[in-house]
Enzyme design. Structure first.
Site, PDB file in Angstrom:
ATOM      1  N   SER A 146       0.827  -1.210   0.000  1.00  0.00           N
ATOM      2  CA  SER A 146       0.000   0.000   0.000  1.00  0.00           C
ATOM      3  C   SER A 146       0.861   1.260   0.000  1.00  0.00           C
ATOM      4  O   SER A 146       0.350   2.338  -0.283  1.00  0.00           O
ATOM      5  CB  SER A 146      -0.860   0.058   1.255  1.00  0.00           C
ATOM      6  OG  SER A 146      -1.409  -1.162   1.564  1.00  0.00           O
TER       7      SER A 146
ATOM      8  N   ASN B 273      -3.679   6.366  -0.964  1.00  0.00           N
ATOM      9  CA  ASN B 273      -3.226   6.442   0.429  1.00  0.00           C
ATOM     10  C   ASN B 273      -2.401   7.692   0.708  1.00  0.00           C
ATOM     11  O   ASN B 273      -2.374   8.175   1.832  1.00  0.00           O
ATOM     12  CB  ASN B 273      -2.436   5.181   0.804  1.00  0.00           C
ATOM     13  CG  ASN B 273      -3.368   4.020   1.088  1.00  0.00           C
ATOM     14  OD1 ASN B 273      -4.568   4.218   1.292  1.00  0.00           O
ATOM     15  ND2 ASN B 273      -2.843   2.810   1.076  1.00  0.00           N
TER      16      ASN B 273
ATOM     17  N   GLU C 154      -5.250  -0.046  -7.935  1.00  0.00           N
ATOM     18  CA  GLU C 154      -4.217   0.886  -8.414  1.00  0.00           C
ATOM     19  C   GLU C 154      -3.119   0.029  -9.040  1.00  0.00           C
ATOM     20  O   GLU C 154      -2.566  -0.848  -8.363  1.00  0.00           O
ATOM     21  CB  GLU C 154      -3.622   1.688  -7.250  1.00  0.00           C
ATOM     22  CG  GLU C 154      -4.453   2.866  -6.797  1.00  0.00           C
ATOM     23  CD  GLU C 154      -3.787   3.650  -5.658  1.00  0.00           C
ATOM     24  OE1 GLU C 154      -3.938   4.870  -5.622  1.00  0.00           O
ATOM     25  OE2 GLU C 154      -3.112   3.035  -4.800  1.00  0.00           O
TER      26      GLU C 154
ATOM     27  N   HIS D  61      -2.264  -2.795  -6.397  1.00  0.00           N
ATOM     28  CA  HIS D  61      -2.718  -2.438  -5.059  1.00  0.00           C
ATOM     29  C   HIS D  61      -4.231  -2.621  -4.966  1.00  0.00           C
ATOM     30  O   HIS D  61      -4.996  -1.815  -5.484  1.00  0.00           O
ATOM     31  CB  HIS D  61      -2.302  -0.990  -4.737  1.00  0.00           C
ATOM     32  CG  HIS D  61      -2.757  -0.536  -3.396  1.00  0.00           C
ATOM     33  ND1 HIS D  61      -3.093   0.768  -3.122  1.00  0.00           N
ATOM     34  CD2 HIS D  61      -2.951  -1.224  -2.242  1.00  0.00           C
ATOM     35  CE1 HIS D  61      -3.465   0.850  -1.860  1.00  0.00           C
ATOM     36  NE2 HIS D  61      -3.393  -0.337  -1.317  1.00  0.00           N
TER      37      HIS D  61
END
Ligand code: 3H9
Length: 700
Positions: free
Chosen positions: A413, A484, A446, A434
């Site tokens: 992540s 994130n 992602e 991801h």
């Protein structure tokens, strides 16, 4: 008639064909062609009936959404559909693929409908912040009754041809999905006796009025308010459907039009239309050579049988790919395989998959404790512990075990993909995939493009993402990638506000009121406060800010890890989700130690701080080229973080607010900020430039 609507004769039946790829949307030339075709057929004595059909893979999938942002063009769809319905020659509509929105409205304006078995029929306009605007709210209840109409329109979910037949929406179902066979069935229908009484006009059907209809509408209004929190269109749709019971057809249609136009001009509809196109454009990566073909992927290796690894394994198995799931400990492997069986069993119980599908999916996943079973896999997704050292060891191992062309992906992540790729001799085949938790449910992926990732590797990852039904966005390497990285700015502000005097529930309620699916602190409690804590300690370049996520760190230091320890920001003992008194005390004491004075914080300030932090970071991400398009950022936030679809994503919302306003508000926060916050709140240059030029952020 014109290039998109043609007419040919089959004996005395005029076959009108719409051919407007890709989805036969009702753009202006289609409407004009249909108008002319119906009018010519009316004047032609040799024509006994009309069959209306589409070429290509689908019946009409709706109005042309691209036209909605432009000035309306004649002829308008309701008028064309009224002409179809008014035809003295029976109109039989042949349906295959999807009959959606204006497409289903067109079909309902016809007099009879013949559908292929796999055809889906629906009015999904509320997904676009709209209501059906060409008679759908009036003709659907006439054919199916109000309850199914309420369900279909407010949920936006299509129904199967079989269900449509059961409820009177179609007259015949053909056991084939071949458009020509459906046409033949429609021609047979046209020459049969089914329409001996002439055209059966939907408008003339009297809507069955359930005795307790007011109660039914009240029920739909309240449940829809909860399910479609914050959205206007579903409530307008319910009002319009109610008019099918309490107003004559023409007056009800006029009301429907009024509501439709109001919805079409609303920021909510603009946002949802933006989301629709953003989700379709994100798979097309600018600059990526479209002629590159993806590598074949049939067998996938997944490393780690924890929550993420098992969810990832299920994504591939559910799409029919073979999976080898690796976990070094026998106990953990068996636990993971058990979890997979449990989740599939739950899906079966909920009717989402059949028993045979469940067994087939489970049979596709084999467990192993040995890397040698990865010798012939086409793709590996590593979902092991978030530690750079662990990941580098795994990738070095994969490099020596897998074929040289096996694509190697990490589900990290936050960690740097380039550093992970350096552990291999072939960094061009390393990238990030991801997934979002729970991986078998969340649509977002992602795809992280490393410095040395080859175009073919990227194309292969995007292709496999599509096969497993994910919405994939290609992003570049930075700490936390797009989602994130932005979330950490959003969370940073939530943490700061906790020390400034807001309670966890003040923050969460403000954000939920704004439209977020969950508040940030409830999310942290649910996923485990220690997860972010550990990730911050793995960071190569932690911010030199003693207040950065201080509130969350304080919880972890006091062994409050969230739901898993029954203690976090919230109190889980009472059964109600209340601010935890101990947590609030700890925060107050910490703020005192840090010299932060508690103050009253308004709902608006909370919303502004968190959302502006997102917008500013999103703009920086664009400046750095980590995301190729602003709309990709929106797709990530809509599909991975519970951002309200009716606000279109943070970049789209910034445009709705006005970029000059955004910059002014950021500057005001910057002026009051001190310490590290001063640098967080420097407005991104891109925002300033666009505020001056007047261009839109969401179009960058
Ligand atoms: C409406 O009808 C209002 C009326 O009530 C009243 C009017 C007065 N328009 O999704 P895909 C494009 S509102 C324009 O990848 P799939 C799409 O952008 C409408 N373009 O394919 C894409 O373009 P590109 C109600 C459209 O096979 C390409 O077609 N209808 C439209 O995965 C392929 O699309 C809906 O909301 C459109 N209506 O799925 C249905 N639809 O290749 C919307 C698609 O350049 N459509 N495009 O990226 C869908 O749900 C899916 O497209 C469908 C096919 C299920 C049909």
């Amino acid at each position: 008639m014109n290039s998109v609507v043609t007419v040919n004769m089959e004996n005395s039946v005029a076959v009108i064909t719409i051919d407007n790829p890709p989805v036969n949307a009702l753009s202006q030339p289609v409407r004009e062609g249909l108008r002319q075709a119906i009018s010519s057929a009316a004047d032609d004595k040799d024509i006994s009936a009309i069959v209306l059909r589409c070429a290509g893979r689908t019946f009409v999938a709706g109005a042309d959404i691209k036209e909605f942002g432009k000035p309306p063009m004649q002829p308008h769809l309701p008028a064309v559909l009224n002409a179809v319905e008014a035809s003295d020659k029976p109109v039989i509509v042949a349906l295959h693929g999807n009959a959606l929105g204006g497409g289903l409205e067109l079909a309902m304006a016809g007099h009879y409908r013949v559908a292929s078995a796999r055809c889906k029929l629906g009015l999904p306009e509320t997904n676009l912040g709209l209501i059906p605007g060409a008679g759908g709210t009036q003709r659907l209840p006439r054919l199916t009754g109000v309850e199914l109409a309420l369900d279909m329109i407010t949920s936006a979910r299509p129904i199967s041809a079989t269900k449509a037949l059961e409820h009177g929406l179609v007259d015949e179902v053909v056991d084939s999905d071949d458009a020509d066979e459906v046409l033949q069935a429609a021609l047979a229908f046209a020459s049969g006796a089914a329409w001996n009484d002439g055209p059966r006009r939907t408008r003339d059907i009297v809507v069955a009025s359930p005795e307790d209809y007011q109660k039914i509408f009240e029920f739909w209004r309240t449940t829809t308010e909860k399910k479609a929190r914050g959205q206007h269109a579903p409530q307008f749709a319910i009002d319009a459907i109610e008019h099918s019971l309490n107003l004559p057809f023409d007056e009800a249609i006029a009301k429907e039009r009024e509501y439709f136009l109001e919805c079409k001009a609303s920021p909510q509809s603009r946002a949802m239309r933006h989301a629709f196109f953003a989700e379709r454009s994100c798979s097309k990566v600018p600059g990526l050579d479209a002629s590159i073909s993806p590598q074949s992927v049939q067998h996938v290796g997944v490393i780690g049988a924890g929550t993420m690894g098992t969810g990832i394994a299920m994504c591939f198995a559910s799409a029919g790919l073979q999976v080898t799931l690796l976990e070094l400990s026998e106990d953990n492997l068996q636990r993971g395989l058990g979890l997979i069986r449990e989740r599939y069993e739950q899906s079966r119980q909920r009717g989402r998959i059949s028993e045979s599908q469940m067994h087939a999916n489970i049979a596709l996943i084999n467990g192993t404790q040995s890397y040698t079973d990865f010798a012939d896999v086409d793709l590996v997704v590593e979902a092991a512990f978030e530690s750079m050292q662990v990941k580098r060891e795994i990738f070095a191992q994969l490099d020596s075990t897998c074929r040289p062309d096996t694509l190697l992906a990490t589900n990290t992540s936050y960690l740097n993909i380039n550093t992970i790729a350096e552990a291999t001799a072939h960094p061009e085949r390393v990238l990030g995939m991801h997934f979002f938790s729970p991986a078998h449910v969340m649509k977002l992926l992602e795809v992280v493009n490393g410095e040395q990732t080859s175009s073919r590797s990227l194309v292969t990852a995007l292709n496999v993402a599509k096969r497993i039904g994910k919405i994939a966005c290609a992003v570049g390497v930075c700490y936390g990638f797009v989602g994130n990285r932005m979330y950490s700015c959003y969370g940073r502000e939530a943490n700061a506000l906790l020390l400034e005097g807001a309670t966890p529930s003040d923050i969460d309620q403000a954000m939920q009121q704004w439209g977020m699916a969950m508040g940030p602190l409830a999310v942290t409690d649910m996923s485990g406060i220690d997860i972010g804590y550990k990730a911050r300690r793995e960071r190569e370049d932690p911010p030199a800010d003693p207040l950065f996520f201080r509130a969350a760190d304080l919880m972890v230091e006091n062994e409050r890890l969230g739901q898993k320890t029954s203690a976090g920001f919230y109190d889980y003992d009472s059964g109600k989700k209340l601010d935890d008194k101990t947590a609030v005390q700890l925060l107050k004491r910490e703020a005192g130690k840090l010299g932060i004075e508690a103050r009253d914080i308004s709902v608006e300030e909370i919303q502004q701080r968190l959302i502006l932090a997102l917008i500013n970071e999103g703009a920086r991400i664009l400046e750095e080229g980590i995301a190729a398009r602003a709309s990709d950022i929106d797709v990530i936030w809509l599909n991975g973080y519970g951002f309200p679809r009716w606000r279109g994503g943070p970049m789209c919302y910034a445009d709705e607010l006005g970029l000059d306003q955004v910059v002014r508000q950021i500057d005001a926060i910057h002026a009051k900020a001190d310490g590290a916050a001063k640098s967080y709140w420097r407005a991104a240059d891109l925002l300033r430039d666009l505020a001056v030029s007047g261009d839109k952020l969401s179009e960058q």
